[in-house]
Design a protein around this motif. Structure first.
Motif, PDB file in Angstrom:
ATOM      1  N   LYS A   1      15.314 -10.226   2.464  1.00 60.72           N
ATOM      2  CA  LYS A   1      14.090 -10.982   2.741  1.00 60.72           C
ATOM      3  C   LYS A   1      12.850 -10.093   2.675  1.00 60.72           C
ATOM      4  CE  LYS A   1      16.456 -14.233   5.844  1.00 60.72           C
ATOM      5  NZ  LYS A   1      16.565 -14.695   7.255  1.00 60.72           N
ATOM      6  N   ASP A   2      13.042  -8.771   2.811  1.00 60.74           N
ATOM      7  CA  ASP A   2      11.895  -7.858   2.812  1.00 60.74           C
ATOM      8  C   ASP A   2      11.423  -7.499   1.404  1.00 60.74           C
ATOM      9  OD1 ASP A   2      11.862  -7.794   5.561  1.00 60.74           O
ATOM     10  OD2 ASP A   2      13.174  -6.035   5.697  1.00 60.74           O
ATOM     11  N   VAL A   3      12.176  -7.899   0.394  1.00 64.77           N
ATOM     12  CA  VAL A   3      11.793  -7.575  -0.983  1.00 64.77           C
ATOM     13  C   VAL A   3      10.551  -8.374  -1.347  1.00 64.77           C
ATOM     14  CG1 VAL A   3      12.488  -7.592  -3.399  1.00 64.77           C
ATOM     15  CG2 VAL A   3      14.164  -7.051  -1.630  1.00 64.77           C
ATOM     16  N   ALA A   4       9.501  -7.703  -1.711  1.00 62.51           N
ATOM     17  CA  ALA A   4       8.234  -8.368  -2.023  1.00 62.51           C
ATOM     18  C   ALA A   4       8.310  -9.097  -3.353  1.00 62.51           C
ATOM     19  CB  ALA A   4       7.103  -7.344  -2.053  1.00 62.51           C
ATOM     20  N   SER A   5       7.592 -10.196  -3.448  1.00 62.47           N
ATOM     21  CA  SER A   5       7.518 -10.932  -4.710  1.00 62.47           C
ATOM     22  C   SER A   5       6.711 -10.120  -5.722  1.00 62.47           C
ATOM     23  CB  SER A   5       6.854 -12.294  -4.485  1.00 62.47           C
ATOM     24  OG  SER A   5       7.596 -13.049  -3.556  1.00 62.47           O
ATOM     25  N   PRO A   6       7.078 -10.177  -6.992  1.00 63.20           N
ATOM     26  CA  PRO A   6       6.337  -9.416  -8.014  1.00 63.20           C
ATOM     27  C   PRO A   6       4.882  -9.835  -8.084  1.00 63.20           C
ATOM     28  CG  PRO A   6       8.415 -10.283  -8.890  1.00 63.20           C
ATOM     29  CD  PRO A   6       8.206 -10.931  -7.557  1.00 63.20           C
ATOM     30  N   LEU A   7       4.033  -8.883  -8.436  1.00 64.73           N
ATOM     31  CA  LEU A   7       2.614  -9.172  -8.631  1.00 64.73           C
ATOM     32  C   LEU A   7       2.256  -8.927 -10.092  1.00 64.73           C
ATOM     33  CD1 LEU A   7       0.894  -7.444  -5.565  1.00 64.73           C
ATOM     34  CD2 LEU A   7       1.381  -9.876  -5.869  1.00 64.73           C
TER      35      LEU A   7
ATOM     36  N   GLN B   1      -0.181  -0.948  -8.739  1.00 67.41           N
ATOM     37  CA  GLN B   1      -1.618  -1.015  -9.027  1.00 67.41           C
ATOM     38  C   GLN B   1      -2.407  -1.483  -7.816  1.00 67.41           C
ATOM     39  OE1 GLN B   1      -2.123  -3.450 -12.541  1.00 67.41           O
ATOM     40  NE2 GLN B   1      -2.373  -1.639 -13.833  1.00 67.41           N
ATOM     41  N   LYS B   2      -1.905  -2.480  -7.117  1.00 65.22           N
ATOM     42  CA  LYS B   2      -2.627  -3.029  -5.974  1.00 65.22           C
ATOM     43  C   LYS B   2      -2.858  -1.966  -4.907  1.00 65.22           C
ATOM     44  CE  LYS B   2      -2.322  -6.414  -2.236  1.00 65.22           C
ATOM     45  NZ  LYS B   2      -1.515  -7.483  -1.603  1.00 65.22           N
ATOM     46  N   HIS B   3      -1.847  -1.131  -4.643  1.00 64.91           N
ATOM     47  CA  HIS B   3      -1.948  -0.130  -3.583  1.00 64.91           C
ATOM     48  C   HIS B   3      -2.427   1.231  -4.101  1.00 64.91           C
ATOM     49  CE1 HIS B   3      -0.148  -2.746  -0.579  1.00 64.91           C
ATOM     50  NE2 HIS B   3       0.827  -3.035  -1.417  1.00 64.91           N
ATOM     51  N   GLY B   4      -2.791   1.297  -5.382  1.00 66.26           N
ATOM     52  CA  GLY B   4      -3.297   2.556  -5.929  1.00 66.26           C
ATOM     53  C   GLY B   4      -2.272   3.675  -5.904  1.00 66.26           C
ATOM     54  N   MET B   5      -1.012   3.352  -6.194  1.00 70.45           N
ATOM     55  CA  MET B   5       0.065   4.337  -6.112  1.00 70.45           C
ATOM     56  C   MET B   5       0.449   4.913  -7.472  1.00 70.45           C
ATOM     57  SD  MET B   5       0.638   4.289  -2.865  1.00 70.45           S
ATOM     58  CE  MET B   5       2.209   5.084  -2.616  1.00 70.45           C
ATOM     59  N   GLU B   6      -0.419   4.750  -8.476  1.00 71.19           N
ATOM     60  CA  GLU B   6      -0.083   5.218  -9.821  1.00 71.19           C
ATOM     61  C   GLU B   6       0.236   6.717  -9.841  1.00 71.19           C
ATOM     62  OE1 GLU B   6      -3.104   1.825 -10.527  1.00 71.19           O
ATOM     63  OE2 GLU B   6      -2.740   3.421  -9.057  1.00 71.19           O
ATOM     64  N   ASP B   7      -0.607   7.506  -9.174  1.00 65.41           N
ATOM     65  CA  ASP B   7      -0.385   8.956  -9.177  1.00 65.41           C
ATOM     66  C   ASP B   7       0.904   9.320  -8.455  1.00 65.41           C
ATOM     67  OD1 ASP B   7      -2.664   9.408 -10.616  1.00 65.41           O
ATOM     68  OD2 ASP B   7      -3.908   9.911  -8.888  1.00 65.41           O
ATOM     69  N   THR B   8       1.230   8.592  -7.402  1.00 70.56           N
ATOM     70  CA  THR B   8       2.465   8.859  -6.663  1.00 70.56           C
ATOM     71  C   THR B   8       3.681   8.636  -7.549  1.00 70.56           C
ATOM     72  OG1 THR B   8       1.444   8.224  -4.571  1.00 70.56           O
ATOM     73  CG2 THR B   8       3.849   8.180  -4.659  1.00 70.56           C
ATOM     74  N   VAL B   9       3.650   7.563  -8.316  1.00 69.11           N
ATOM     75  CA  VAL B   9       4.760   7.252  -9.223  1.00 69.11           C
ATOM     76  C   VAL B   9       4.909   8.337 -10.292  1.00 69.11           C
ATOM     77  CG1 VAL B   9       5.559   5.623 -10.981  1.00 69.11           C
ATOM     78  CG2 VAL B   9       4.657   4.777  -8.816  1.00 69.11           C
ATOM     79  N   LYS B  10       3.781   8.727 -10.883  1.00 70.49           N
ATOM     80  CA  LYS B  10       3.822   9.786 -11.894  1.00 70.49           C
ATOM     81  C   LYS B  10       4.342  11.084 -11.295  1.00 70.49           C
ATOM     82  CE  LYS B  10       0.190  10.393 -14.468  1.00 70.49           C
ATOM     83  NZ  LYS B  10      -1.240  10.492 -14.842  1.00 70.49           N
ATOM     84  N   SER B  11       3.869  11.430 -10.092  1.00 61.28           N
ATOM     85  CA  SER B  11       4.274  12.681  -9.454  1.00 61.28           C
ATOM     86  C   SER B  11       5.763  12.691  -9.144  1.00 61.28           C
ATOM     87  CB  SER B  11       3.484  12.896  -8.158  1.00 61.28           C
ATOM     88  OG  SER B  11       2.127  13.103  -8.435  1.00 61.28           O
ATOM     89  N   GLU B  12       6.272  11.549  -8.679  1.00 61.49           N
ATOM     90  CA  GLU B  12       7.686  11.506  -8.319  1.00 61.49           C
ATOM     91  C   GLU B  12       8.568  11.756  -9.534  1.00 61.49           C
ATOM     92  OE1 GLU B  12      10.893   8.792  -5.870  1.00 61.49           O
ATOM     93  OE2 GLU B  12       8.957   7.920  -6.377  1.00 61.49           O
ATOM     94  N   LYS B  13       8.259  11.092 -10.626  1.00 61.22           N
ATOM     95  CA  LYS B  13       9.067  11.285 -11.826  1.00 61.22           C
ATOM     96  C   LYS B  13       8.963  12.733 -12.321  1.00 61.22           C
ATOM     97  CE  LYS B  13       9.351  10.259 -16.691  1.00 61.22           C
ATOM     98  NZ  LYS B  13       8.590   9.809 -17.856  1.00 61.22           N
ATOM     99  N   LYS B  14       7.745  13.253 -12.351  1.00 59.54           N
ATOM    100  CA  LYS B  14       7.537  14.617 -12.838  1.00 59.54           C
ATOM    101  C   LYS B  14       8.290  15.622 -11.968  1.00 59.54           C
ATOM    102  CE  LYS B  14       3.439  15.634 -14.252  1.00 59.54           C
ATOM    103  NZ  LYS B  14       1.983  15.940 -14.273  1.00 59.54           N
TER     104      LYS B  14
END
Length: 808
Positions: free
Chosen positions: A786-792, A532-545
């Motif tokens: 160490k590069d794994v981001a903390s959940p938001l 949500q923070k990076h506005g990647m909702e459409d990217t996620v939907k597209s990848e699964k589809k």
């Protein structure tokens, strides 16, 4: 970074200013404002939305649901949208048919000419219903006239397209009640007869005292509804209501007045020490006022066990089997999902779609059995399937106990037996006897199954045929063979964590191993808050589809999808050989014609597969090619893939791979992928991209000047140079595959020593075999925990972008 998915870090971008890192070239995605796109962009968006809506609609139509999802884009591409006004005829009886229709919205009525040529309405059609296949399957005239009763929108498929796609072989017709007739499951029932309170009390008491009915749990609260639909019949003395052996066993009777005699044939009693009588039958009981008979018909589709004849003029209340089961089966949605879970674990039913298993779950009857009671008996003919979900039973063969089965609701364990009775009449191979004080089973008979879904044998055979046709064109060895459509589902609780494979800005990829089979899988875990923070909702939907709609040995295969409180997860086949970019760098493969030819050929196969589905990939680069343990290459990271009819104006990809039309905002077609293939070849042969520069605007300037200004180093001269220049043409229509098809690429001198048939069959040995010790080896990956981001935290919304149901 690589594995089964490349997971670049999202970046903020503005026009003309892009932060660039060569080590980890992140894909960019930015849809520019509509004023930059103009009317052409808006029109292209509309066309592409319409195309995606077609695909999404096809996924909801039961007729197409058994068709693999990777074929839906191909079917959608040949579907033409037709619109009809109210009272418009869509097809006419007697006309020669050339088209097949699926209603998308609206309602239409079906009329057929009967006696004296008069038109008679025989059915109504709604969204999801289809018609016209008879003309395409058998070249017969239209058998009915169909008229729009409201504004109707329908998808139309022409005969030529229908047959060229093999839909006449792949689609299963014949179970569409809407156009067959008005006959329903309840057609044997009569209108309910009004009842006094005394009548209701008599019926209820008769049901309560019928011991056979109480094998079913929770009957008491159903009695009022059953009483309400019963009707009264008058029976003359001597009339048979039930005949022994009759297969038409559809009614249950409560006696209000009169007397009935119950008899069985003598041969049935041979060996029981009962003497022959002069009439060749034996009276085994009577039924009087307040008693009932015929209850077995309500529970099973089985021959009548006795003959029931009226001894006097009598009055009975009648309940039909269809209403009985309909009332009994109005379970809560939670119960239906519980039952559905049991069905998911029956391998014989794996060919059924999710919706079909839901229908069966609603049709299951819960029955209770007592200690010592035989649920099925060896050598008897059976037509009923059982799921034991509470209690324990012993299994006997030839009177010897061979095993025991136990089930528990709390432990969510269930056992099943008798499933082959759903296919055909088979002699029971064992006796199942209750060992616990009580046993609870869910029961389904073959007749109920076939009324819902048709013969199970046909479903299984058509399911296998589709799988066979599809896999005959693809590789049938290695991990892909285990991921065929009839595979067993992979549940998250059956996986154990092995290690970290890659890390990105909003996701990570982990290696998990199945605790039973030992097979390893890559799990891409995406944090909802970061998406949500990076506005990647459409990217996620597209990848699964996109992953759902591809099925190629050259594209990483999606296995399951999972959802947790804070994450969305995609389970994929694991490619433990590592990422191609890292492999080239570590092994010094830059400039090797042998290696480049193989990996480029694989990329061609992957792009060809996606383009057949009208899908543009847009992010080909070495980071997005991964190797499995055998060295076989696969395309991964489909986050920028998009279904396209015509053009798309979304600016995305990796700047060094941008085509001129991406920079000029003139609209992209499938041709954009052939540009990236040219850049890909150049990079593998020269170790850098042809338009590399320190600033994105300098890259764009070089791209617009064209490839002809470039110097090709010695390793890339000759056939590689000629192919690169044939692909990197500034005008999309001039690129080699766009002029003469993919065949022109395959026939290029660059591939002169490659056997494309062997490549398709995976008979070409990869030029490099990575070192992979076992299914748990993560040594080809270099992710830092160490590069794994903390959940938001994320905001719940109703847009559906995070709808990640488990894949069926």
């Amino acid at each position: 970074m690589g594995c089964a998915a490349s997971i670049g870090r999202p970046e903020e971008i503005t026009i003309g200013v892009i932060t660039q890192k060569r080590k980890a070239r992140s894909p960019l995605s930015s849809k520019f404002p509509s004023n930059l796109q103009g009317k052409q962009g808006e029109k292209a968006d509309s066309v592409n939305r319409e195309y995606q809506e077609k695909i999404e609609f096809l996924l909801t139509v039961p007729l197409f649901q058994r068709l693999p999802q990777d074929e839906h884009p191909v079917v959608a591409s040949v579907c033409e949208i037709c619109r009809f006004k109210r009272m418009d005829p869509i097809i006419r009886q007697g006309a020669r048919g050339e088209e097949f229709f699926v209603i998308k919205s609206g309602q239409a009525d079906v009329y057929a000419a009967k006696t004296e040529g008069k038109q008679e309405k025989i059915a109504s059609l709604k969204a999801g219903d289809h018609f016209g296949e008879g003309a395409l399957l058998r070249d017969e005239p239209r058998t009915a006239t169909i008229v729009a009763m409201s504004e109707v929108q329908a998808l139309k498929i022409k005969r030529s397209d229908f047959q060229s796609l093999g839909l006449h072989k792949k689609l299963k017709f014949g179970r569409r009640a809407a156009v067959s007739s008005n006959k329903q499951s309840f057609d044997k029932a009569k209108e309910p007869t009004p009842k006094t309170d005394v009548d209701k009390q008599l019926i209820a008491q008769a049901m309560r005292t019928n011991e056979n009915l109480w094998v079913i749990g929770n009957l008491e609260d159903k009695i009022p509804a059953m009483t309400a639909v019963m009707w009264k019949e008058y029976v003359k003395a001597g009339k048979r209501l039930i005949t022994e052996g009759d297969m038409e066993a559809d009614f249950f009777y409560v006696v209000q007045e009169g007397k009935f005699e119950i008899t069985v044939r003598e041969e049935k009693l041979q060996g029981l020490g009962i003497l022959k009588g002069p009439q060749n039958y034996l009276v085994v009981g009577q039924s009087r006022k307040g008693q009932s008979f015929g209850e077995v018909a309500l529970l099973y589709c089985s021959p009548r066990a006795a003959t029931v004849r009226a001894l006097t003029n009598s009055v009975v209340w009648v309940l039909d089997r269809a209403h009985f089961k309909d009332i009994l089966l109005k379970a809560s949605e939670a119960k239906i999902q519980e039952y559905r879970g049991y069905l998911d674990n029956v391998p014989l039913l794996s060919a059924l779609l999710k919706e079909e298993r839901n229908e069966l779950a609603r049709a299951l009857v819960e029955m209770h059995f007592s200690e010592g009671e035989k649920i099925i008996t060896q050598h008897e003919t059976g037509n009923t399937f059982y799921i034991l979900f509470a209690g324990s039973v012993d299994v006997y063969k030839d009177e010897m106990q061979v095993t025991s089965l136990e089930a528990s609701v709390s432990r969510k364990t269930a056992q099943y037996f008798g499933e082959y009775a759903l296919i055909e009449n088979e002699k029971r191979t064992a006796t199942i006897q209750v060992r616990s004080p009580t046993a609870r089973c869910l029961v389904l008979d073959r007749d109920s199954f076939q009324k819902l879904l048709g013969p199970l044998k046909e479903i299984i055979e058509s399911h296998k045929a589709i799988g066979k046709d599809r896999w005959a064109q693809e590789r049938t060895s290695g991990p892909e063979a285990a991921l065929a459509a009839d595979r067993e589902k992979i549940f998250k609780q059956d996986l154990s964590y092995v290690g970290l494979l890659g890390v990105g800005g909003f996701s990570k990829v982990e290696l998990w191993q199945h605790m039973v089979s030992g097979t390893s899988y890559a799990l891409k875990v995406m944090d909802r808050g970061h998406i949500q923070k990076h506005g990647m909702e459409d990217t996620v939907k597209s990848e699964k589809k996109a992953m759902l709609m591809t099925r190629s040995p050259w594209v990483v295969r999606l296995v399951e999808c999972y959802t947790s409180v804070n994450t969305l997860e995609i389970l994929m086949e694991a490619c433990l050989g590592g990422e191609l970019l890292a492999t080239y760098s570590r092994k010094g493969l830059w400039g090797s014609l042998e290696h480049t030819r193989y990996y480029v050929a694989g990329a061609v196969m992957a792009l060809e597969h996606m383009h057949e589905r009208r899908m543009v990939y847009r992010d080909l680069k070495p980071e997005n090619i991964v190797l499995n343990s055998g060295g076989h290459m696969k395309l991964t990271d489909l986050g920028l893939a998009k279904l396209v009819i015509g053009k798309t104006y979304t600016t995305c990809g990796t700047p060094e791979y941008f085509a001129p039309e991406v920079i000029a905002l003139s609209g992209q077609t499938l041709a954009v992928d052939w540009w990236t293939l040219g850049v890909f070849i150049y990079e593998l042969m020269c170790s850098s991209t042809p338009f590399i520069a320190s600033h994105p605007m300098q890259i764009y300037a070089k791209v617009m000047r064209g490839i002809d200004k470039n110097h090709f180093p010695g390793s890339c001269q000759g056939a590689p140079e000629h192919l690169v220049k044939a692909l990197l043409r500034p005008h999309p229509g001039e690129r080699l595959p766009m002029k003469n098809g993919v065949k022109s690429v395959k026939e290029h001198d660059f591939f002169e020593s490659l056997d494309w048939n062997a490549m398709r069959a995976d008979a070409v040995a990869p030029p490099y075999i990575p070192e992979v010790a076992d299914e748990r080896d993560v040594s080809n990956f270099f992710a830092d925990p160490k590069d794994v981001a903390s959940p938001l935290a994320f905001r719940e919304d109703d847009t559906g972008w995070d709808d990640f149901p488990t894949v069926d």
